[in-house]
Design a protein around this motif. Structure first.
Motif, PDB file in Angstrom:
ATOM      1  N   VAL A 164       0.760  -1.118  -0.011  1.00 38.79           N
ATOM      2  CA  VAL A 164       0.047   0.226   0.102  1.00 38.79           C
ATOM      3  C   VAL A 164       0.999   1.296  -0.052  1.00 38.79           C
ATOM      4  O   VAL A 164       2.075   1.157   0.465  1.00 38.79           O
ATOM      5  CB  VAL A 164      -1.144   0.100   1.254  1.00 38.79           C
ATOM      6  CG1 VAL A 164      -0.282   0.192   2.422  1.00 38.79           C
ATOM      7  CG2 VAL A 164      -2.168   1.117   1.171  1.00 38.79           C
ATOM      8  N   GLN A 165       0.486   2.384  -0.576  1.00 38.58           N
ATOM      9  CA  GLN A 165       1.031   3.585  -0.481  1.00 38.58           C
ATOM     10  C   GLN A 165       0.864   4.194   0.821  1.00 38.58           C
ATOM     11  O   GLN A 165       0.161   3.940   1.367  1.00 38.58           O
ATOM     12  CB  GLN A 165       0.580   4.306  -1.609  1.00 38.58           C
ATOM     13  CG  GLN A 165       0.845   3.934  -3.077  1.00 38.58           C
ATOM     14  CD  GLN A 165       0.541   5.021  -4.233  1.00 38.58           C
ATOM     15  OE1 GLN A 165      -0.107   5.682  -3.840  1.00 38.58           O
ATOM     16  NE2 GLN A 165       1.084   4.716  -5.475  1.00 38.58           N
ATOM     17  N   PRO A 166       2.084   5.061   0.912  1.00 39.79           N
ATOM     18  CA  PRO A 166       2.048   5.955   2.183  1.00 39.79           C
ATOM     19  C   PRO A 166       0.645   6.726   2.334  1.00 39.79           C
ATOM     20  O   PRO A 166       0.347   7.358   1.166  1.00 39.79           O
ATOM     21  CB  PRO A 166       3.243   6.838   2.255  1.00 39.79           C
ATOM     22  CG  PRO A 166       4.245   6.025   1.505  1.00 39.79           C
ATOM     23  CD  PRO A 166       3.506   5.302   0.356  1.00 39.79           C
ATOM     24  N   GLY A 167      -0.107   6.663   3.531  1.00 40.66           N
ATOM     25  CA  GLY A 167      -1.229   7.543   3.692  1.00 40.66           C
ATOM     26  C   GLY A 167      -2.581   6.578   3.247  1.00 40.66           C
ATOM     27  O   GLY A 167      -3.618   6.689   3.425  1.00 40.66           O
ATOM     28  N   GLY A 168      -2.085   5.309   3.007  1.00 46.17           N
ATOM     29  CA  GLY A 168      -3.446   4.349   2.549  1.00 46.17           C
ATOM     30  C   GLY A 168      -3.695   3.576   3.699  1.00 46.17           C
ATOM     31  O   GLY A 168      -3.321   3.825   4.828  1.00 46.17           O
ATOM     32  N   SER A 169      -4.688   2.805   3.241  1.00 45.27           N
ATOM     33  CA  SER A 169      -5.279   1.870   4.615  1.00 45.27           C
ATOM     34  C   SER A 169      -5.371   0.513   4.144  1.00 45.27           C
ATOM     35  O   SER A 169      -5.318  -0.005   2.902  1.00 45.27           O
ATOM     36  CB  SER A 169      -6.798   2.353   4.827  1.00 45.27           C
ATOM     37  OG  SER A 169      -7.039   3.472   5.141  1.00 45.27           O
ATOM     38  N   LEU A 170      -5.244  -0.547   5.308  1.00 41.86           N
ATOM     39  CA  LEU A 170      -5.252  -1.827   5.063  1.00 41.86           C
ATOM     40  C   LEU A 170      -6.190  -2.447   6.318  1.00 41.86           C
ATOM     41  O   LEU A 170      -6.254  -1.792   7.304  1.00 41.86           O
ATOM     42  CB  LEU A 170      -4.143  -2.648   5.133  1.00 41.86           C
ATOM     43  CG  LEU A 170      -3.239  -2.480   3.625  1.00 41.86           C
ATOM     44  CD1 LEU A 170      -1.891  -3.210   4.016  1.00 41.86           C
ATOM     45  CD2 LEU A 170      -3.900  -3.159   2.688  1.00 41.86           C
ATOM     46  N   ARG A 171      -7.238  -3.576   6.003  1.00 40.20           N
ATOM     47  CA  ARG A 171      -7.436  -4.220   7.121  1.00 40.20           C
ATOM     48  C   ARG A 171      -7.077  -5.596   7.243  1.00 40.20           C
ATOM     49  O   ARG A 171      -7.319  -6.377   6.395  1.00 40.20           O
ATOM     50  CB  ARG A 171      -9.085  -4.045   7.110  1.00 40.20           C
ATOM     51  CG  ARG A 171      -9.673  -4.430   8.414  1.00 40.20           C
ATOM     52  CD  ARG A 171     -11.338  -4.694   7.824  1.00 40.20           C
ATOM     53  NE  ARG A 171     -12.072  -4.984   8.941  1.00 40.20           N
ATOM     54  CZ  ARG A 171     -13.303  -5.748   9.017  1.00 40.20           C
ATOM     55  NH1 ARG A 171     -13.725  -6.403   8.118  1.00 40.20           N
ATOM     56  NH2 ARG A 171     -13.974  -5.662  10.111  1.00 40.20           N
ATOM     57  N   LEU A 172      -6.403  -5.936   8.370  1.00 42.63           N
ATOM     58  CA  LEU A 172      -6.260  -7.236   8.808  1.00 42.63           C
ATOM     59  C   LEU A 172      -7.036  -7.937   9.480  1.00 42.63           C
ATOM     60  O   LEU A 172      -7.766  -7.418  10.079  1.00 42.63           O
ATOM     61  CB  LEU A 172      -4.800  -7.419   9.367  1.00 42.63           C
ATOM     62  CG  LEU A 172      -3.466  -6.532   8.960  1.00 42.63           C
ATOM     63  CD1 LEU A 172      -2.213  -6.522   9.696  1.00 42.63           C
ATOM     64  CD2 LEU A 172      -3.317  -6.674   7.497  1.00 42.63           C
ATOM     65  N   SER A 173      -7.281  -9.386   8.995  1.00 41.96           N
ATOM     66  CA  SER A 173      -8.138 -10.135  10.097  1.00 41.96           C
ATOM     67  C   SER A 173      -7.449 -11.326  10.500  1.00 41.96           C
ATOM     68  O   SER A 173      -6.306 -11.690   9.841  1.00 41.96           O
ATOM     69  CB  SER A 173      -9.159 -10.708   8.938  1.00 41.96           C
ATOM     70  OG  SER A 173     -10.004  -9.602   8.490  1.00 41.96           O
ATOM     71  N   CYS A 174      -7.564 -11.811  11.551  1.00 46.09           N
ATOM     72  CA  CYS A 174      -6.952 -12.949  12.038  1.00 46.09           C
ATOM     73  C   CYS A 174      -8.125 -13.833  12.525  1.00 46.09           C
ATOM     74  O   CYS A 174      -8.899 -13.671  13.778  1.00 46.09           O
ATOM     75  CB  CYS A 174      -6.172 -12.727  13.161  1.00 46.09           C
ATOM     76  SG  CYS A 174      -5.486 -14.069  14.113  1.00 46.09           S
ATOM     77  N   ALA A 175      -8.469 -15.079  12.087  1.00 44.83           N
ATOM     78  CA  ALA A 175      -9.572 -15.993  12.276  1.00 44.83           C
ATOM     79  C   ALA A 175      -8.723 -17.282  13.002  1.00 44.83           C
ATOM     80  O   ALA A 175      -7.877 -18.005  12.480  1.00 44.83           O
ATOM     81  CB  ALA A 175     -10.168 -16.428  11.281  1.00 44.83           C
ATOM     82  N   ALA A 176      -9.654 -17.541  14.091  1.00 47.05           N
ATOM     83  CA  ALA A 176      -9.003 -18.834  14.803  1.00 47.05           C
ATOM     84  C   ALA A 176     -10.122 -19.970  14.843  1.00 47.05           C
ATOM     85  O   ALA A 176     -11.384 -19.771  14.509  1.00 47.05           O
ATOM     86  CB  ALA A 176      -9.110 -18.538  16.510  1.00 47.05           C
ATOM     87  N   SER A 177      -9.589 -21.104  14.742  1.00 48.87           N
ATOM     88  CA  SER A 177     -10.407 -22.295  14.286  1.00 48.87           C
ATOM     89  C   SER A 177      -9.691 -23.459  15.032  1.00 48.87           C
ATOM     90  O   SER A 177      -8.583 -23.400  15.456  1.00 48.87           O
ATOM     91  CB  SER A 177     -10.448 -22.819  12.806  1.00 48.87           C
ATOM     92  OG  SER A 177      -9.411 -22.694  12.190  1.00 48.87           O
ATOM     93  N   GLY A 178     -10.558 -24.401  15.155  1.00 48.16           N
ATOM     94  CA  GLY A 178     -10.274 -25.592  16.019  1.00 48.16           C
ATOM     95  C   GLY A 178     -11.304 -25.950  17.300  1.00 48.16           C
ATOM     96  O   GLY A 178     -12.083 -25.547  17.349  1.00 48.16           O
TER      97      GLY A 178
END
Length: 120
Positions: free
Chosen positions: A12-26
């Protein structure tokens, strides 16, 4: 047998956005606190943000006002919304969770990480 899987990283470029996800299973009985850490090249892994199962949050000073951690308890998933990204945010991002299994064993589980690169 609990797995954490991160997703949402990228370039992503500076100033941009991202959304991380972390899913648990088991074999999950309950999810307690959850957190995000990051490790930049040549540096130690550092704390980024955490959230309790009651929704209380904490952040490292360098991301306050830019990052937001949240969770969906029904989906056993934690998110990290990252806005106004800077090149110094470039790192591998890891999630962890304090998990109680169906066997009533409690341990800290880690994901394998997702790369975030902030560059023009």
């Amino acid at each position: 047998q609990v797995q954490l899987v991160e997703s949402g990283g990228g370039l992503v470029q500076p100033g941009g956005s991202l959304r991380l996800s972390c899913a648990a299973s088991g074999s999950i009985f309950s999810m307690n606190s959850m957190a995000w850490y990051r490790q930049a090249p040549g540096k130690e892994r550092e704390f980024v943000a955490s959230i309790t199962n009651g929704g209380g949050t904490d952040y490292v000073d360098s991301v306050k006002g830019r990052f937001t951690i949240s969770r969906d308890n029904a989906k056993n998933t934690v998110y990290l919304q990252m806005n106004t990204l800077k090149p110094e945010d470039t790192a591998v991002y890891y999630c962890n969770a304090l998990v109680t299994t169906t066997a009533r064993v409690t341990f800290l589980a880690w994901g394998h990480g997702t790369q975030v690169t902030v560059s023009s």
